[in-house]
Design an enzyme around this catalytic site. Structure first.
Site, PDB file in Angstrom:
ATOM      1  N   GLY A   1       0.804  -1.224   0.000  1.00  0.00           N
ATOM      2  CA  GLY A   1       0.000   0.000   0.000  1.00  0.00           C
ATOM      3  C   GLY A   1       0.836   1.273   0.000  1.00  0.00           C
ATOM      4  N   ASP A  32       5.598  13.952  -8.303  1.00  0.00           N
ATOM      5  CA  ASP A  32       5.237  14.362  -6.946  1.00  0.00           C
ATOM      6  C   ASP A  32       6.376  15.197  -6.333  1.00  0.00           C
ATOM      7  OD1 ASP A  32       3.581  13.860  -4.348  1.00  0.00           O
ATOM      8  OD2 ASP A  32       5.598  13.220  -3.820  1.00  0.00           O
ATOM      9  N   LYS A  48       6.624  19.356  -5.130  1.00  0.00           N
ATOM     10  CA  LYS A  48       7.075  19.749  -3.784  1.00  0.00           C
ATOM     11  C   LYS A  48       8.296  20.665  -3.844  1.00  0.00           C
ATOM     12  CE  LYS A  48       5.097  15.638  -1.644  1.00  0.00           C
ATOM     13  NZ  LYS A  48       5.379  14.251  -1.239  1.00  0.00           N
TER      14      LYS A  48
END
Length: 410
Positions: A184, A198, A202
């Site tokens: 997960g 991602d 940032k």
């Protein structure tokens, strides 16, 4: 003063974490900001029967927008739609907004900060970078007298987990990605993480914070980890190095360089020991020197903890705008071709003649050989710009094939 009423938009992992902390740490929160903070609404498409918030679920955003009692809106929906129109409408209605959504901040932060200033409310986004690690607030509070020269971070837990596993277990990228998905840590579609998108959003936010100017994340050269192999880690092991996915911006002098890429680093690098799903952010200031921020870069409660700290900041500054963020002036990011690094280069083939030719082609590079590999060798170049590297590589590829190129900083 009356109780502060909060609405949470999006009751997923982080939103439910925020609700949990507001309930469990109610005393600390009251003590910290001088007022009771209560959850009035949770906006979601789902109903959550039997959950602690079932009586506060609403499906229509205008209920929150039009309720004068709600002074702080928390956005933990993710994505841009409907997060962006809902956040914008909340600010325009004179409500403070707290978000964990880096896509929103990277795409619309400039506009949302401007609306917050105009309406004398606050738009806070501590949780959008580095999960539970304090980094946004230190940049505008603790380090505001500093000239920030560099920010380099391991800003994505999924890719760091994958690279750590490859490093420690010698496994392939594909095998570890599958394991990360089973645990997960990685999405079924892991593209945003493994391709570096991602991390890019940032580092764009951190660069805007450090420079005070708007940064378009599309200007940031971005390379992910999908081409890193177990063989690269065999060499890294021999060299006493590791490979990490960095988001870096260097603001020294007139040129600003910002990029996302895997980098080979040595044991003396401050980020060398940042492993597994942890994040680490190194900040260099002209007076401060080097500071390190380390911790849980994701996860339900660490991220929700940062959101709650922002809610408290909004309550403490209920009637004025806290100056933070950046202006609408655009920061110019230098062409990546002018960025300077060393390079770790793997070359197909063997033989003294080829090795010497290869070393010479890159201006006298060091040779690195592994006994276990008999069809290739590697080089470590000196420092050169990416443009110079590309020229050397193009000339050399007329003779032999380059299998890999990783930026190196050790």
């Amino acid at each position: 003063r009356a109780m502060v009423q909060v609405a949470i938009m999006g009751y997923g992992t982080i939103g439910s974490g925020v609700a949990e902390i507001l309930a469990q740490n109610a005393e600390q929160i009251k003590h910290g900001c001088g007022q009771d903070v209560a959850l009035k609404y949770v906006l979601d498409l789902r109903d959550f029967p039997g959950s602690p918030v079932e009586d506060r679920i609403v499906h229509d955003f205008s209920v929150i927008e039009k309720d004068p009692e709600v002074s702080v809106v928390v956005e933990t929906m993710g994505g841009l739609n409907p997060a962006y129109p809902f956040v914008k409408a909340s600010l325009l209605a004179g409500k403070h907004v707290v978000t964990s959504n880096k896509a929103l901040v990277a795409a619309y932060g400039t506009e949302l900060l401007a609306i917050a200033r105009e309406k004398n409310v606050n738009f806070f986004f501590e949780a959008s970078v580095g999960g539970g690690i304090p980094i946004i607030r230190p940049l505008y509070r603790c380090l505001k007298g500093e000239k920030i020269l560099e920010i380099t971070g391991i800003l994505n837990g999924t890719t760091n987990f994958i690279l750590t596993k490859m490093d420690k277990e010698g496994a392939s990228f594909e095998a570890v990605l599958k394991e990360a998905q089973d645990l997960g840590y990685a999405e079924r579609n892991p593209e945003a993480d493994v391709e570096g998108y991602d991390t890019c959003r940032k580092i764009a936010i951190l660069t805007a914070m450090a420079s005070g100017k708007e940064v378009n994340y599309e200007d940031i050269s971005t390379e992910g980890i999908t081409k890193i192999t177990d063989v690269d880690f065999k060499y890294a092991d021999k060299l006493g190095t590791s490979v990490k996915l960095f988001g870096t911006s260097r603001l020294d002098g007139d040129e600003v360089h910002a990029w996302v890429a895997p980098v080979m680093i040595g044991k003396d690098h401050p980020l060398y020991a940042v492993n597994d799903v942890f994040n680490g952010i190194m900040v260099k200031g002209n007076m401060l020197g080097t500071a390190m921020f380390y911790g849980s870069g994701a996860g339900k409660l660490p991220t929700a903890s940062a959101v709650v700290a922002d809610i408290m900041e909004a309550v403490e500054n209920a009637d004025h705008n806290v100056p933070l963020g950046w202006s609408s002036e655009r920061l110019v990011i230098a062409d990546q071709k002018t960025s300077v690094h060393r390079y770790f280069v793997r070359v197909e083939g063997t033989g003294t003649e080829l090795e010497q030719a290869a070393a010479a082609a890159f201006g006298g590079a060091e040779l690195v050989k592994l006994d276990s590999l008999n069809d290739e060798f590697a080089l470590l170049t000196g420092e050169m710009s990416e443009a110079a590297y590309a020229e050397c590589a193009a000339a050399f590829e007329k003779t032999a094939k380059i299998r890999q190129r990783i930026r190196a900083e050790f």
